[in-house]
Design a protein around this motif. Structure first.
Motif, PDB file in Angstrom:
ATOM      1  N   SER A 119      19.331   8.941  -9.465  1.00 52.48           N
ATOM      2  CA  SER A 119      17.983   8.791  -8.938  1.00 52.48           C
ATOM      3  C   SER A 119      18.013   8.466  -7.445  1.00 52.48           C
ATOM      4  O   SER A 119      19.039   8.048  -6.898  1.00 52.48           O
ATOM      5  N   VAL A 120      16.881   8.665  -6.797  1.00 50.98           N
ATOM      6  CA  VAL A 120      16.762   8.332  -5.373  1.00 50.98           C
ATOM      7  C   VAL A 120      16.881   6.820  -5.173  1.00 50.98           C
ATOM      8  O   VAL A 120      17.460   6.362  -4.191  1.00 50.98           O
ATOM      9  N   THR A 121      16.366   6.051  -6.116  1.00 52.17           N
ATOM     10  CA  THR A 121      16.457   4.595  -6.014  1.00 52.17           C
ATOM     11  C   THR A 121      17.912   4.139  -6.021  1.00 52.17           C
ATOM     12  O   THR A 121      18.318   3.291  -5.210  1.00 52.17           O
ATOM     13  N   ALA A 122      18.710   4.705  -6.921  1.00 54.14           N
ATOM     14  CA  ALA A 122      20.122   4.325  -6.996  1.00 54.14           C
ATOM     15  C   ALA A 122      20.858   4.711  -5.724  1.00 54.14           C
ATOM     16  O   ALA A 122      21.684   3.940  -5.206  1.00 54.14           O
ATOM     17  N   ARG A 177       0.823  -1.203   0.000  1.00 47.50           N
ATOM     18  CA  ARG A 177       0.000   0.000   0.000  1.00 47.50           C
ATOM     19  C   ARG A 177       0.860   1.258   0.000  1.00 47.50           C
ATOM     20  O   ARG A 177       0.501   2.276  -0.601  1.00 47.50           O
ATOM     21  N   GLN A 178       2.000   1.199   0.671  1.00 44.29           N
ATOM     22  CA  GLN A 178       2.857   2.384   0.753  1.00 44.29           C
ATOM     23  C   GLN A 178       3.704   2.561  -0.502  1.00 44.29           C
ATOM     24  O   GLN A 178       3.998   3.697  -0.892  1.00 44.29           O
ATOM     25  N   THR A 179       4.104   1.481  -1.158  1.00 39.02           N
ATOM     26  CA  THR A 179       5.002   1.591  -2.308  1.00 39.02           C
ATOM     27  C   THR A 179       4.294   1.448  -3.645  1.00 39.02           C
ATOM     28  O   THR A 179       4.858   1.837  -4.676  1.00 39.02           O
ATOM     29  N   GLY A 180       3.084   0.881  -3.636  1.00 36.84           N
ATOM     30  CA  GLY A 180       2.431   0.547  -4.897  1.00 36.84           C
ATOM     31  C   GLY A 180       2.944  -0.787  -5.422  1.00 36.84           C
ATOM     32  O   GLY A 180       4.023  -1.246  -5.024  1.00 36.84           O
ATOM     33  N   GLY A 233       9.031   5.004  -6.181  1.00 32.07           N
ATOM     34  CA  GLY A 233       7.833   5.820  -6.372  1.00 32.07           C
ATOM     35  C   GLY A 233       8.160   7.294  -6.470  1.00 32.07           C
ATOM     36  O   GLY A 233       7.558   8.023  -7.272  1.00 32.07           O
ATOM     37  N   THR A 234       9.112   7.750  -5.671  1.00 32.33           N
ATOM     38  CA  THR A 234       9.543   9.152  -5.746  1.00 32.33           C
ATOM     39  C   THR A 234      10.146   9.462  -7.113  1.00 32.33           C
ATOM     40  O   THR A 234       9.876  10.519  -7.708  1.00 32.33           O
TER      41      THR A 234
END
Length: 430
Positions: free
Chosen positions: A202-205, A52-55, A190-191
């Motif tokens: 990226s924020v993911t990286a 629910r929080q991440t999709g 998601g961000t």
């Protein structure tokens, strides 16, 4: 070769033993059913919360990235436990507890505490900082320590020392970090979806680099301190009740303190995170790694010291204490048995090695007054398990002893090769 144990097995009372065995199975079944239900429900709830929080897409990306360090960490802890390997069910329980129950407790308790602090202080930023540095370490380390406590209480035969504490705590924390990484990486993805950032900027990286590349050992490192406390308590005599209670508590407090310092490192300035990582985390990681490996070597030494008594009594052959005290020799014995007798023979030799190691540790505790009241019964059980597997094990161990035997000492008369006093001995031979 003897065909019966060196001393006779005392007659048992079959009916009473069957009734006790049935009651034991009933208690064990109820315990397993309760734990399985708890972990299954926790897993389903944590799955729904994280998704629910991440999709869905973020959850799948987070899952794919978070799983990468898990096999390496579990393999490292399993390697550490190779001298006296605990059953896989303990590791599965520990990982499941960390990934499901402990993660669920942490998410619910941390969220509730952070909202309460924000409401009480009317300062959300203060609530986040206080929650990360004070609330989260206490809640998360307590939740992870619960798994170590449960194994310590209910699987006592499998929890005999520091290595067992390190392994159970480390695998529990690995499971916890796995779920937490799914949440952080999925949220970061998601961000990036919203901002359009991609690639290494990226924020993911960035999240992947910090949590998976730089510090996959962070959570295991914290919780291992709790495991060491329980491990030292397991080595303590039963009469040392205060020590058996205080040491796990001290380990838990140290875990909370290290966790708090790690979480609060970003508030120490622009380079606070890197300073804490380089000056504190890496040296402590190195120290604990050395301690774990040193303890593993001491376990092998205990095997070599304690088993010769059973060789003298006829339960083991003379070379077996040396073979069982060498990981290389044990591996060669398993390979020999598998090659000549198939998988069943290899499995029997592995079980023989495990039972012999448990026997050595039991005798070691008994000589120091740390064995329980069931020492004689447990010793008898282990000896009979060894005796039942002697046929495939002894040839394999004999082969390993020959393969790993040190080379003969050089002759005091190089170039001659004949001992003094033999007919061929001639010191003046050219």
């Amino acid at each position: 070769m003897a065909t019966s144990p060196p001393f006779p097995t005392p007659p048992g009372h079959r009916a009473g033993g069957d009734r006790r065995h049935a009651r034991w199975w009933q208690r064990t079944w109820v315990r397993y059913a309760a734990l399985s239900t708890l972990l299954t429900l926790s897993g389903l709830v944590i799955l729904l919360l994280v998704r629910r929080q991440t999709g869905t897409e973020g959850f799948l990306v987070g899952l794919g990235l978070a799983v990468l360090p898990v096999p390496l960490l579990v393999a490292a802890f399993r390697w550490l436990d190779r001298v006296d390997p605990g059953p896989w069910r303990n590791l599965l329980f520990s990982f499941a507890w960390g990934a499901c129950a402990a993660a669920l407790i942490a998410i619910v308790a941390n969220s509730f505490a952070t909202r309460w602090i924000a409401t009480a202080t009317a300062d959300p930023s203060h609530a986040d900082t206080l929650g990360a540095t004070v609330i989260a370490p206490v809640v998360e380390e307590s939740a992870k320590a619960a798994a170590v406590l449960l194994v310590f209480l209910f699987r006592r035969r499998d929890f005999t020392g520091i290595v067992d504490g390190v392994v159970i705590a480390g695998v529990t924390a690995t499971g916890f970090a796995f779920t937490e990484n799914i949440l952080y990486l999925g949220t970061a993805f998601g961000t990036d979806q919203l901002t359009g950032d991609t690639g290494i900027f990226s924020v993911t990286a960035a999240t992947f680099f910090v949590r998976v590349i730089m510090s996959p050992f962070a959570h295991p490192l914290f919780t291992v301190l709790t495991g060491i406390g329980f491990g030292i308590a397991a080595l303590s005599a039963e009469r040392q009740q205060l020590r058996r209670v205080l040491l796990p508590v001290v380990g838990l407090l140290l875990a909370m303190g290290m966790h708090a310092m790690w979480n609060g490192s970003s508030s120490f300035g622009e380079y606070g995170f890197f300073a804490v990582y380089a000056v504190f985390m890496v040296p402590v990681f190195g120290l604990l790694t050395w301690l774990a490996v040193w303890t593993r070597q001491r376990e092998l030494g205990t095997v070599r010291e304690e088993l010769p008594s059973y060789a003298v009594a006829g339960w083991l052959t003379a070379p077996e204490p040396f073979v069982l005290g060498s990981m290389r020799a044990r591996r060669l014995a398993r390979q020999y048995a598998t090659h000549h007798g198939g998988r069943d023979a290899g499995r029997a030799v592995a079980e023989y090695e495990a039972y012999a190691t448990s026997l050595a540790f039991l005798r070691h505790r008994g000589r120091r007054g740390r064995a329980g009241a069931d020492f004689a019964v447990r010793e008898r059980e282990l000896l009979e398990e060894l005796w039942a597997r002697r046929e495939p094990a002894r040839p394999a161990l004999a082969y390993a002893a020959r393969a790993t035997a040190p080379p003969p000492a050089p002759s005091p008369w190089p170039g001659y090769g004949y001992p003094q006093g033999s007919p061929a001995y001639n010191p003046y031979r050219s």
